[in-house]
Scaffold this motif. Structure first.
Motif, PDB file in Angstrom:
ATOM      1  N   ARG A 253      33.898 -45.935  35.592  1.00  0.00           N
ATOM      2  CA  ARG A 253      33.427 -45.641  34.232  1.00  0.00           C
ATOM      3  C   ARG A 253      32.410 -44.507  34.223  1.00  0.00           C
ATOM      4  O   ARG A 253      32.397 -43.676  33.313  1.00  0.00           O
ATOM      5  CB  ARG A 253      32.829 -46.902  33.600  1.00  0.00           C
ATOM      6  N   VAL A 254      31.563 -44.473  35.243  1.00  0.00           N
ATOM      7  CA  VAL A 254      30.610 -43.370  35.353  1.00  0.00           C
ATOM      8  C   VAL A 254      31.360 -42.045  35.462  1.00  0.00           C
ATOM      9  O   VAL A 254      30.998 -41.049  34.830  1.00  0.00           O
ATOM     10  CB  VAL A 254      29.675 -43.566  36.562  1.00  0.00           C
ATOM     11  N   ALA A 255      32.428 -42.036  36.257  1.00  0.00           N
ATOM     12  CA  ALA A 255      33.246 -40.829  36.392  1.00  0.00           C
ATOM     13  C   ALA A 255      33.855 -40.436  35.053  1.00  0.00           C
ATOM     14  O   ALA A 255      34.005 -39.242  34.746  1.00  0.00           O
ATOM     15  CB  ALA A 255      34.344 -41.054  37.430  1.00  0.00           C
ATOM     16  N   GLY A 256      34.194 -41.430  34.234  1.00  0.00           N
ATOM     17  CA  GLY A 256      34.733 -41.148  32.911  1.00  0.00           C
ATOM     18  C   GLY A 256      33.715 -40.443  32.028  1.00  0.00           C
ATOM     19  O   GLY A 256      34.048 -39.508  31.281  1.00  0.00           O
ATOM     20  N   TYR A 257      32.453 -40.879  32.112  1.00  0.00           N
ATOM     21  CA  TYR A 257      31.407 -40.211  31.340  1.00  0.00           C
ATOM     22  C   TYR A 257      31.174 -38.789  31.843  1.00  0.00           C
ATOM     23  O   TYR A 257      30.891 -37.874  31.063  1.00  0.00           O
ATOM     24  CB  TYR A 257      30.105 -41.013  31.410  1.00  0.00           C
ATOM     25  N   GLU A 258      31.300 -38.599  33.147  1.00  0.00           N
ATOM     26  CA  GLU A 258      31.137 -37.253  33.701  1.00  0.00           C
ATOM     27  C   GLU A 258      32.229 -36.333  33.172  1.00  0.00           C
ATOM     28  O   GLU A 258      31.968 -35.180  32.801  1.00  0.00           O
ATOM     29  CB  GLU A 258      31.171 -37.306  35.228  1.00  0.00           C
ATOM     30  N   THR A 259      33.448 -36.845  33.113  1.00  0.00           N
ATOM     31  CA  THR A 259      34.561 -36.061  32.568  1.00  0.00           C
ATOM     32  C   THR A 259      34.338 -35.780  31.085  1.00  0.00           C
ATOM     33  O   THR A 259      34.594 -34.670  30.604  1.00  0.00           O
ATOM     34  CB  THR A 259      35.886 -36.816  32.764  1.00  0.00           C
ATOM     35  N   ALA A 260      33.846 -36.793  30.360  1.00  0.00           N
ATOM     36  CA  ALA A 260      33.575 -36.627  28.933  1.00  0.00           C
ATOM     37  C   ALA A 260      32.553 -35.518  28.703  1.00  0.00           C
ATOM     38  O   ALA A 260      32.720 -34.664  27.817  1.00  0.00           O
ATOM     39  CB  ALA A 260      33.074 -37.941  28.342  1.00  0.00           C
ATOM     40  N   PHE A 261      31.499 -35.510  29.519  1.00  0.00           N
ATOM     41  CA  PHE A 261      30.479 -34.471  29.364  1.00  0.00           C
ATOM     42  C   PHE A 261      31.068 -33.092  29.635  1.00  0.00           C
ATOM     43  O   PHE A 261      30.775 -32.129  28.914  1.00  0.00           O
ATOM     44  CB  PHE A 261      29.300 -34.732  30.304  1.00  0.00           C
ATOM     45  N   ASP A 262      31.897 -32.993  30.660  1.00  0.00           N
ATOM     46  CA  ASP A 262      32.520 -31.709  30.979  1.00  0.00           C
ATOM     47  C   ASP A 262      33.378 -31.216  29.814  1.00  0.00           C
ATOM     48  O   ASP A 262      33.401 -30.009  29.506  1.00  0.00           O
ATOM     49  CB  ASP A 262      33.373 -31.831  32.239  1.00  0.00           C
ATOM     50  N   HIS A 263      34.093 -32.132  29.155  1.00  0.00           N
ATOM     51  CA  HIS A 263      34.923 -31.750  28.004  1.00  0.00           C
ATOM     52  C   HIS A 263      34.053 -31.251  26.857  1.00  0.00           C
ATOM     53  O   HIS A 263      34.334 -30.211  26.242  1.00  0.00           O
ATOM     54  CB  HIS A 263      35.760 -32.938  27.536  1.00  0.00           C
ATOM     55  N   ILE A 264      32.993 -31.998  26.549  1.00  0.00           N
ATOM     56  CA  ILE A 264      32.095 -31.598  25.459  1.00  0.00           C
ATOM     57  C   ILE A 264      31.466 -30.247  25.758  1.00  0.00           C
ATOM     58  O   ILE A 264      31.398 -29.361  24.901  1.00  0.00           O
ATOM     59  CB  ILE A 264      30.999 -32.673  25.248  1.00  0.00           C
ATOM     60  N   ARG A 265      31.031 -30.078  26.993  1.00  0.00           N
ATOM     61  CA  ARG A 265      30.374 -28.827  27.387  1.00  0.00           C
ATOM     62  C   ARG A 265      31.337 -27.643  27.293  1.00  0.00           C
ATOM     63  O   ARG A 265      30.937 -26.532  26.931  1.00  0.00           O
ATOM     64  CB  ARG A 265      29.841 -28.977  28.814  1.00  0.00           C
ATOM     65  N   SER A 266      32.600 -27.880  27.619  1.00  0.00           N
ATOM     66  CA  SER A 266      33.579 -26.787  27.585  1.00  0.00           C
ATOM     67  C   SER A 266      33.839 -26.302  26.163  1.00  0.00           C
ATOM     68  O   SER A 266      34.237 -25.146  25.960  1.00  0.00           O
ATOM     69  CB  SER A 266      34.896 -27.233  28.234  1.00  0.00           C
ATOM     70  N   GLU A 267      33.635 -27.180  25.170  1.00  0.00           N
ATOM     71  CA  GLU A 267      33.857 -26.808  23.778  1.00  0.00           C
ATOM     72  C   GLU A 267      32.609 -26.239  23.114  1.00  0.00           C
ATOM     73  O   GLU A 267      32.679 -25.672  22.021  1.00  0.00           O
ATOM     74  CB  GLU A 267      34.340 -28.036  22.974  1.00  0.00           C
ATOM     75  N   ALA A 268      31.456 -26.398  23.759  1.00  0.00           N
ATOM     76  CA  ALA A 268      30.198 -25.921  23.191  1.00  0.00           C
ATOM     77  C   ALA A 268      30.024 -24.422  23.415  1.00  0.00           C
ATOM     78  O   ALA A 268      30.689 -23.819  24.268  1.00  0.00           O
ATOM     79  CB  ALA A 268      29.032 -26.677  23.823  1.00  0.00           C
ATOM     80  N   LEU A 269      29.113 -23.828  22.648  1.00  0.00           N
ATOM     81  CA  LEU A 269      28.748 -22.430  22.874  1.00  0.00           C
ATOM     82  C   LEU A 269      28.109 -22.299  24.248  1.00  0.00           C
ATOM     83  O   LEU A 269      27.511 -23.258  24.752  1.00  0.00           O
ATOM     84  CB  LEU A 269      27.747 -21.973  21.813  1.00  0.00           C
ATOM     85  N   ASP A 270      28.206 -21.127  24.847  1.00  0.00           N
ATOM     86  CA  ASP A 270      27.516 -20.950  26.122  1.00  0.00           C
ATOM     87  C   ASP A 270      26.006 -20.859  25.857  1.00  0.00           C
ATOM     88  O   ASP A 270      25.563 -20.881  24.700  1.00  0.00           O
ATOM     89  CB  ASP A 270      28.053 -19.750  26.898  1.00  0.00           C
ATOM     90  N   GLU A 271      25.212 -20.719  26.904  1.00  0.00           N
ATOM     91  CA  GLU A 271      23.756 -20.775  26.751  1.00  0.00           C
ATOM     92  C   GLU A 271      23.218 -19.645  25.874  1.00  0.00           C
ATOM     93  O   GLU A 271      22.365 -19.879  25.001  1.00  0.00           O
ATOM     94  CB  GLU A 271      23.088 -20.747  28.128  1.00  0.00           C
ATOM     95  N   ASP A 272      23.686 -18.435  26.074  1.00  0.00           N
ATOM     96  CA  ASP A 272      23.196 -17.306  25.280  1.00  0.00           C
ATOM     97  C   ASP A 272      23.599 -17.447  23.814  1.00  0.00           C
ATOM     98  O   ASP A 272      22.790 -17.203  22.902  1.00  0.00           O
ATOM     99  CB  ASP A 272      23.729 -15.982  25.848  1.00  0.00           C
TER     100      ASP A 272
END
Length: 287
Positions: A253-272
Motif C-alpha cells: 500500500r505504501v508503494a501505491g501511495y508512492e505511485t499516486a504521488f508520482d502521477h500527481i506530480r507528473s500532472e503538476a506544473l514544474d517548479e519554475d
C-alpha cells in the motif's frame, strides 16, 4: 540515518524490530518466547510493536533467551538509551493528538518527505499568521482552547525550524492543489504573506514545490498524505482526518501511495512554472 542521537520514536521502533528479528532467528514464536521468559504473550508483542518500552532487565532476559553476544547486547542497550530520551515534540504533547506526535517523531529522522495537499498550504510551509487562521478554522469543531491554538502554532513553527533548517535536512517534495492558493484564511495580507513565504521556501535547495492547476487532469482522487522515506527503516505514509490519524505501513500500500504521488506530480506544473503561478496569486491578494 543521521549520525546524531536521532529520533527516540524511530529508536523505539528499531528496538522492537531488532528484538522481533532476534526471536525469529531462534525459530521462536512470540507465545513460546513469552512462556520461556515467564511473561504474557501480549508483553512480548507490545515490546516488539514499540507499544511498551522494555526495561533493562527485560532486555537482559531476552538476550539470554536469544543467546546474544556482548556487542549485540551493547547495541540493544544503546537503542534503549536513545529510545528513553525526550523528543522536542513532547514539549507540546498536551496540545497535540497522540498520532501526530508519533508522526513528528518519525519525521525527525526521515531522509525524504513527499507531501500531497489538496486543500491548504502544508504545515511545513505555513507562516505564523496563516497557521493560526487554519487552526482557528477548525477550533469550533475540534474544541481547541485559546492556549491550545497558541501551542499548536508554536509547535508548527518549531517543526519548521527542526525539519527545514537542520543540518541534515530531508528532501521535501510538495505538490499542492491550486485551490490551496485561493482559499482565504484570515485577511488578504495574511494570504499575500503566505504566498511570498511559499516562494521563498521553494528556493531552498532541498525543497521542491509544484502546483496542480485547476484545469489539470487529476490522476488520483485522494486526500492529503505524507510519504516518509528512511535510510534504514521501511517507508511510512501518514494520513490525517478531522478527529484521528493513522499510518499506512503495509509495503504494497505504501508503494501505491508512492505511485499516486508520482502521477500527481507528473500532472503538476514544474517548479519554475509553479513559482510564476504563486507569484500571480500573491499579486491578486494585494487587491
Amino acid at each position: 540515518m543521521p549520525s546524531q542521537q536521532g529520533s527516540p520514536t524511530v529508536r523505539r521502533l528499531r528496538l522492537g524490530q531488532e528484538l522481533r528479528l532476534l526471536r525469529e532467528r531462534r525459530s521462536l514464536t512470540g507465545a513460546r518466547a513469552a512462556k520461556e521468559l515467564g511473561w504474557s504473550a501480549s508483553k512480548v508483542s507490545r515490546i516488539e510493536a514499540a507499544k511498551t518500552m522494555p526495561s533493562a532487565d527485560d532486555i537482559k532476559a531476552m538476550a539470554g533467551l536469544y543467546h546474544l553476544d556482548g556487542p549485540k547486547l551493547d547495541e540493544l542497550f544503546g537503542l534503549l538509551r536513545d529510545a528513553e530520551q525526550r523528543g522536542w515534540w513532547e514539549d507540546y504533547e498536551d496540545a497535540l493528538p497522540e498520532e501526530y506526535t508519533r508522526f513528528l517523531g518519525l519525521e525527525a529522522e526521515a531522509t525524504h518527505q513527499r507531501n500531497w495537499e489538496p486543500q491548504v498550504v502544508p504545515g511545513l510551509l505555513q507562516t505564523e499568521d496563516y497557521a493560526r487562521e487554519v487552526i482557528l478554522a477548525t477550533r469550533g469543531i475540534a474544541r481547541i482552547t485559546h492556549s491550545g491554538v497558541r501551542s499548536r502554532v508554536e509547535a508548527r513553527l518549531d517543526r519548521q525550524q527542526r525539519v527545514l533548517h537542520r543540518a541534515d535536512a530531508c528532501i521535501l517534495n510538495v505538490v499542492l492543489d491550486e485551490s490551496a492558493l485561493t482559499r482565504k484564511f484570515g485577511e488578504p495580507a495574511v494570504m499575500r504573506e503566505q504566498m511570498e513565504h511559499l516562494l521563498e521556501v521553494s528556493l531552498l535547495p532541498h525543497v521542491s514545490v509544484q502546483v496542480l492547476t485547476m484545469d489539470s487532469l487529476h490522476p488520483v482522487n485522494t486526500g492529503a498524505f505524507i510519504h516518509l522515506k528512511f535510510s534504514a527503516f521501511d517507508d511510512v505514509v501518514y494520513l490525517e482526518q478531522l478527529y484521528t490519524a493513522h499510518f499506512v505501513e503495509d509495503l504494497e500500500r505504501v508503494a501505491g501511495y508512492e505511485t499516486a504521488f508520482d502521477h500527481i506530480r507528473s500532472e503538476a506544473l514544474d517548479e519554475d512554472e509553479s513559482r510564476v503561478l504563486i507569484q500571480r496569486k500573491a499579486m491578486l491578494w494585494r487587491r
